[in-house]
Scaffold this active site. Structure first.
Site, PDB file in Angstrom:
ATOM      1  N   TYR A   1       0.832  -1.203   0.000  1.00 12.59           N
ATOM      2  CA  TYR A   1       0.000   0.000   0.000  1.00 12.59           C
ATOM      3  C   TYR A   1       0.869   1.257   0.000  1.00 12.59           C
ATOM      4  CZ  TYR A   1      -3.831   3.064   1.649  1.00 12.59           C
ATOM      5  OH  TYR A   1      -4.769   4.053   1.789  1.00 12.59           O
TER       6      TYR A   1
ATOM      7  N   LYS B   1       0.979   3.989  -2.984  1.00 17.77           N
ATOM      8  CA  LYS B   1       0.632   5.381  -2.700  1.00 17.77           C
ATOM      9  C   LYS B   1       1.799   6.319  -2.987  1.00 17.77           C
ATOM     10  CE  LYS B   1      -3.639   4.851  -1.495  1.00 17.77           C
ATOM     11  NZ  LYS B   1      -4.697   5.290  -2.435  1.00 17.77           N
TER      12      LYS B   1
END
Length: 313
Positions: free
Chosen positions: A174, A178
């Site tokens: 993640y 991001k």
């Protein structure tokens, strides 16, 4: 009195629930016509009757409030589905003006425990999904700009995370996705500025179905009070960045939650070392770099963990 987004059309991905839903409702409230994207077909309720897909429910909310909206149930991480999504906005409303990329999933695990599929799925939905829609929207804006002989109206709002800024140990997939989205955004901002398009990225903190485990330890609000982690704290910033008022805001990263917006400054060079010779040797690097780090806090890294302490007030 006209609304800030009157006459503009928008796409919001992952808008069936949570942040995306709040963002779609806010854009519609400000006057935009919205394509509500969320991956998933209609289901069945407890009685076996057909039930609307989440995206269709958000569309119904917008229309009930007097706005315009259509649903798209495709997977934005699929290149052709992303093409169809942008085309739906153009076919329905004549053009696309605003793209809000929000769709995402979580597959949290420590890096030493993470499977290949857990890595690939998160990178695919977040990073490739952002690229896919951005690609087709940028083609649309470039073609319109060429036809018009000058800049057109275009706004991109991408979604990163404090997990990237602070370095979330249990979210390597993640955090990487991001971080990639931030790079995509700054690159896009420079590439599309001459066409009249801005691209910015937000790091929201919100309690949604996707993050319910992440924020399980955070106190729930008292009855009648707005949750500090409510998506409604985030959606007004998205509406602002999508508006004409934000024409001078481009290539920026903003943290938003609980009644607070923080502008994050770009990285700056902290130190520079030059060789006394033509090429650095191992020994010379040890002589100049090791002392620099000798007195630095052992846990201080490029990650900006202090963003996690930001709050309203």
């Amino acid at each position: 009195m006209s609304l800030p987004l009157d006459g503009l059309s928008a796409i919001v991905t992952g808008a069936g629930r949570g942040l995306g839903r709040a963002e779609a409702l806010e854009l519609a409230r400000l006057g935009a016509s919205v394509v509500v994207n969320d991956f998933g077909a209609p289901g069945r309720d407890g009685s076996g009757e057909a039930s609307a897909a989440p995206a269709e429910e958000v569309v119904a909310e917008i229309r009930a409030a007097g706005g315009q909206a259509v649903a798209h149930l495709g997977d934005v991480a699929d290149h052709e589905e992303a093409r169809a999504l942008v085309q739906l906005a153009v076919d329905t409303y004549g053009k696309l003006d605003i793209l809000v990329n929000n769709a995402g999933i979580l597959r949290d695990r420590m890096v030493f425990s993470m499977s290949e599929s857990e890595w690939d799925s998160v990178i695919r939905v977040h990073l490739k999904g952002h690229f896919n829609t951005t690609h087709f929207a940028s083609v649309h804006w470039r073609e319109r700009s060429k036809a018009a002989g000058g800049p057109v109206y275009g706004r991109i709002v991408n979604t990163s995370s404090e997990a990237f800024l602070a370095g979330s140990a249990g979210q390597p997939n993640y955090a990487a996705a991001k971080g990639g989205i931030v790079g995509l955004t700054t690159s896009t901002a420079l590439a599309l500025a001459k066409y009249g398009v801005t691209a910015n990225v937000i790091c929201p903190r919100a309690r949604t179905r996707m993050t319910e485990d992440v924020f399980a330890g955070f106190a729930e609000p008292d009855a009648g009070e707005l949750d500090p982690l409510a998506p409604e704290h985030v959606s007004p910033l998205v509406g602002y960045l999508a508006s004409p008022a934000a024409a001078q805001v481009n290539g920026q990263l903003l943290v938003v939650h609980g009644g607070m917006v923080a502008v994050v400054e770009r990285p700056r060079v902290a130190a520079k070392f030059d060789t006394a010779k033509t090429v650095f040797s191992y020994e010379e690097l040890d002589e100049v770099i090791s002392p620099y780090y000798a007195d630095r806090p052992p846990n201080e890294t490029f990650a900006a963990a202090e963003v996690l302490t930001l709050k309203h007030g």
